[in-house]
Design an enzyme around this catalytic site. Structure first.
Site, PDB file in Angstrom:
ATOM      1  N   SER A 163     -95.117 -71.857  -7.934  1.00 32.40           N
ATOM      2  CA  SER A 163     -94.707 -70.454  -7.867  1.00 32.40           C
ATOM      3  C   SER A 163     -93.243 -70.324  -7.430  1.00 32.40           C
ATOM      4  O   SER A 163     -92.698 -71.242  -6.800  1.00 32.40           O
ATOM      5  CB  SER A 163     -95.613 -69.749  -6.846  1.00 32.40           C
ATOM      6  OG  SER A 163     -95.283 -68.394  -6.713  1.00 32.40           O
ATOM      7  N   ILE A 169     -89.699 -70.036  -5.990  1.00 33.52           N
ATOM      8  CA  ILE A 169     -88.542 -70.922  -5.802  1.00 33.52           C
ATOM      9  C   ILE A 169     -88.917 -72.379  -6.100  1.00 33.52           C
ATOM     10  O   ILE A 169     -88.138 -73.108  -6.725  1.00 33.52           O
ATOM     11  CB  ILE A 169     -87.996 -70.764  -4.359  1.00 33.52           C
ATOM     12  CG1 ILE A 169     -87.395 -69.359  -4.188  1.00 33.52           C
ATOM     13  CG2 ILE A 169     -86.966 -71.847  -4.042  1.00 33.52           C
ATOM     14  CD1 ILE A 169     -87.060 -68.975  -2.748  1.00 33.52           C
ATOM     15  N   SER A 228     -84.424 -69.279   5.751  1.00 36.88           N
ATOM     16  CA  SER A 228     -84.383 -67.866   5.359  1.00 36.88           C
ATOM     17  C   SER A 228     -83.277 -67.182   6.141  1.00 36.88           C
ATOM     18  O   SER A 228     -82.910 -67.634   7.234  1.00 36.88           O
ATOM     19  CB  SER A 228     -85.717 -67.193   5.686  1.00 36.88           C
ATOM     20  OG  SER A 228     -85.590 -65.785   5.608  1.00 36.88           O
ATOM     21  N   TYR A 235     -92.469 -65.349  11.300  1.00 37.39           N
ATOM     22  CA  TYR A 235     -91.759 -65.891  10.128  1.00 37.39           C
ATOM     23  C   TYR A 235     -90.338 -66.299  10.529  1.00 37.39           C
ATOM     24  O   TYR A 235     -89.881 -67.401  10.212  1.00 37.39           O
ATOM     25  CB  TYR A 235     -91.727 -64.825   9.021  1.00 37.39           C
ATOM     26  CG  TYR A 235     -91.105 -65.300   7.723  1.00 37.39           C
ATOM     27  CD1 TYR A 235     -91.865 -65.973   6.769  1.00 37.39           C
ATOM     28  CD2 TYR A 235     -89.759 -65.083   7.446  1.00 37.39           C
ATOM     29  CE1 TYR A 235     -91.295 -66.414   5.580  1.00 37.39           C
ATOM     30  CE2 TYR A 235     -89.180 -65.520   6.265  1.00 37.39           C
ATOM     31  CZ  TYR A 235     -89.949 -66.181   5.332  1.00 37.39           C
ATOM     32  OH  TYR A 235     -89.385 -66.626   4.155  1.00 37.39           O
TER      33      TYR A 235
HETATM   34  P1  NAD Z   1     -94.186 -67.994  -3.388  1.00 35.87           P
HETATM   35  O1  NAD Z   1     -95.279 -67.268  -2.697  1.00 35.87           O
HETATM   36  O2  NAD Z   1     -93.880 -67.665  -4.797  1.00 35.87           O
HETATM   37  O3  NAD Z   1     -94.404 -69.565  -3.281  1.00 35.87           O
HETATM   38  C1  NAD Z   1     -94.861 -70.184  -2.098  1.00 35.87           C
HETATM   39  C2  NAD Z   1     -95.815 -71.286  -2.507  1.00 35.87           C
HETATM   40  O4  NAD Z   1     -96.229 -71.984  -1.314  1.00 35.87           O
HETATM   41  C3  NAD Z   1     -97.102 -70.773  -3.175  1.00 35.87           C
HETATM   42  O5  NAD Z   1     -97.261 -71.377  -4.458  1.00 35.87           O
HETATM   43  C4  NAD Z   1     -98.203 -71.167  -2.222  1.00 35.87           C
HETATM   44  O6  NAD Z   1     -99.425 -71.530  -2.858  1.00 35.87           O
HETATM   45  C5  NAD Z   1     -97.581 -72.358  -1.495  1.00 35.87           C
HETATM   46  N1  NAD Z   1     -98.243 -72.593  -0.211  1.00 35.87           N
HETATM   47  C6  NAD Z   1     -98.537 -71.674   0.747  1.00 35.87           C
HETATM   48  N2  NAD Z   1     -99.229 -72.255   1.726  1.00 35.87           N
HETATM   49  C7  NAD Z   1     -99.378 -73.565   1.405  1.00 35.87           C
HETATM   50  C8  NAD Z   1    -100.031 -74.662   2.028  1.00 35.87           C
HETATM   51  N3  NAD Z   1    -100.696 -74.532   3.179  1.00 35.87           N
HETATM   52  N4  NAD Z   1    -100.000 -75.869   1.408  1.00 35.87           N
HETATM   53  C9  NAD Z   1     -99.349 -76.010   0.218  1.00 35.87           C
HETATM   54  N5  NAD Z   1     -98.717 -75.004  -0.429  1.00 35.87           N
HETATM   55  C10 NAD Z   1     -98.749 -73.784   0.166  1.00 35.87           C
HETATM   56  O7  NAD Z   1     -92.899 -67.733  -2.465  1.00 35.87           O
HETATM   57  P2  NAD Z   1     -91.356 -68.088  -2.673  1.00 35.87           P
HETATM   58  O8  NAD Z   1     -90.624 -66.818  -2.486  1.00 35.87           O
HETATM   59  O9  NAD Z   1     -91.114 -68.929  -3.858  1.00 35.87           O
HETATM   60  O10 NAD Z   1     -91.121 -68.940  -1.352  1.00 35.87           O
HETATM   61  C11 NAD Z   1     -90.765 -70.312  -1.355  1.00 35.87           C
HETATM   62  C12 NAD Z   1     -90.133 -70.625  -0.007  1.00 35.87           C
HETATM   63  O11 NAD Z   1     -88.918 -69.876   0.117  1.00 35.87           O
HETATM   64  C13 NAD Z   1     -91.000 -70.218   1.185  1.00 35.87           C
HETATM   65  O12 NAD Z   1     -90.863 -71.188   2.203  1.00 35.87           O
HETATM   66  C14 NAD Z   1     -90.376 -68.916   1.630  1.00 35.87           C
HETATM   67  O13 NAD Z   1     -90.591 -68.664   3.002  1.00 35.87           O
HETATM   68  C15 NAD Z   1     -88.920 -69.183   1.339  1.00 35.87           C
HETATM   69  N6  NAD Z   1     -88.107 -67.985   1.206  1.00 35.87           N
HETATM   70  C16 NAD Z   1     -88.367 -67.048   0.253  1.00 35.87           C
HETATM   71  C17 NAD Z   1     -87.576 -65.906   0.175  1.00 35.87           C
HETATM   72  C18 NAD Z   1     -87.800 -64.835  -0.838  1.00 35.87           C
HETATM   73  O14 NAD Z   1     -87.146 -63.786  -0.757  1.00 35.87           O
HETATM   74  N7  NAD Z   1     -88.689 -65.011  -1.809  1.00 35.87           N
HETATM   75  C19 NAD Z   1     -86.514 -65.728   1.083  1.00 35.87           C
HETATM   76  C20 NAD Z   1     -86.295 -66.691   2.048  1.00 35.87           C
HETATM   77  C21 NAD Z   1     -87.069 -67.821   2.095  1.00 35.87           C
END
Ligand code: NAD
Length: 266
Positions: free
Chosen positions: A17, A19, A143, A156
């Site tokens: 999913s 990033i 983040s 978070y």
């Molecule tokens: P997303 O929800 O699309 O992807 C996160 C993925 O992590 C999911 O596929 C989920 O199944 C997986 N995951 C969750 N718990 C898990 C576990 N226990 N074991 C294995 N996999 C697990 O979110 P995203 O926005 O792509 O986020 C990716 C990373 O970037 C995260 O660490 C998030 O905190 C960070 N981030 C995102 C943003 C944003 O604006 N989207 C901003 C800053 C940081």
């Protein structure tokens, strides 16, 4: 620019999913082989299938909050594809939100476990083989919240601040072994994570998603000078640089991909 990593093997967690998925695609385009990991075998296999046109990729299921499953993931990747040269830890959740006095002990444990301890467990499993090879690249996804905490999501924020500290510490420990450890620090990227936030906001305010995004940026992210949601590809580009053969002198660093959201220079 040739990133010089064709033929390397990368493990990307959170890979089905947002990033993680875009990072996998970006690395495959560079000729990197990818071990894609996420919670469920069927969805990680489906994601791997979508990526197959770009290169060699296989799906590995693991819930990274379970140390036993991390050990099993390590064995399965090593046996199936080899020892990764690159690890990108993108697994994460928003987790419970609310003001400090409304959050429980369990809320804190959950977010610290998923956002911080999963990255730590993965690093502990996969760094030893990098040390043996004398080359490695580790990237954690922090983040904007790590250095600019928002009052309604303190678990978070703290989990992401912990990643900054871990990353800096590991970069010092393993620099002499040819391993770099860095963070990217995104803000408000268009992925299922922020889709869920915006759906909740739109429902609360009785508006459509586009309006929810606009009011979120106007009211909650006033410093974002690029006034839109970021794209996962934009974060993947930053990660690709950090794991490249070019980035030999960049370690213990935090690369912001946040549209200006963090209000300070450092
Ligand atoms: P997303 O929800 O699309 O992807 C996160 C993925 O992590 C999911 O596929 C989920 O199944 C997986 N995951 C969750 N718990 C898990 C576990 N226990 N074991 C294995 N996999 C697990 O979110 P995203 O926005 O792509 O986020 C990716 C990373 O970037 C995260 O660490 C998030 O905190 C960070 N981030 C995102 C943003 C944003 O604006 N989207 C901003 C800053 C940081």
């Amino acid at each position: 620019m040739d990133l010089g990593i064709s033929g390397r093997l990368a493990l990307v967690t959170g890979g089905d999913s947002g990033i993680g998925f875009q990072t996998a695609q970006r690395l495959l385009r560079e000729g990197v082989r990818v071990a894609l990991s996420d919670m469920k075998q069927d969805s990680v296999d489906a994601a791997a299938e979508k990526l197959r046109a770009f290169g060699e990729v296989r799906g590995f299921a693991a819930d990274l909050t379970d140390p036993e499953q991390v050990r099993a993931l390590h064995g399965a990747v090593r046996d199936g594809m080899g020892d990764p040269d690159i690890v990108v830890s993108a697994a994460g959740i928003t987790g419970p939100t609310g003001l400090f006095h409304d959050l429980t002990e369990e809320d804190w444990h959950r977010v610290i476990d998923v956002n911080f301890l999963t990255a730590l467990r993965v690093a502990r499993s996969f760094i030893p083989a990098m040390r043996e090879k004398g080359w490695g690249r580790v990237v954690f996804i922090a983040s904007e919240d790590a250095v600019q905490p928002y009052t309604d999501e303190l678990p978070y924020c703290a989990s992401k601040a912990a990643l900054l500290s871990l990353s800096k510490g590991l970069s010092s420990t393993y620099g002499p072994d040819g391993i770099t450890v860095n963070c990217v620090s995104p803000a408000f990227i268009e992925t299922p994570m922020t889709d869920a936030m915006m759906e909740k906001r739109a429902k609360r305010d009785g508006v459509d998603i586009a309006t929810a995004v606009k009011t979120f940026i106007d009211k909650e992210r006033p410093m974002m000078t690029v006034r839109r949601r970021g794209r996962a590809e934009e974060v993947a580009d930053a990660i690709a640089y950090l794991v490249s053969a070019t980035a030999t002198f960049t370690t213990g660093a935090v690369l912001r991909v946040d549209g200006g959201s963090v209000g300070t220079m450092v």
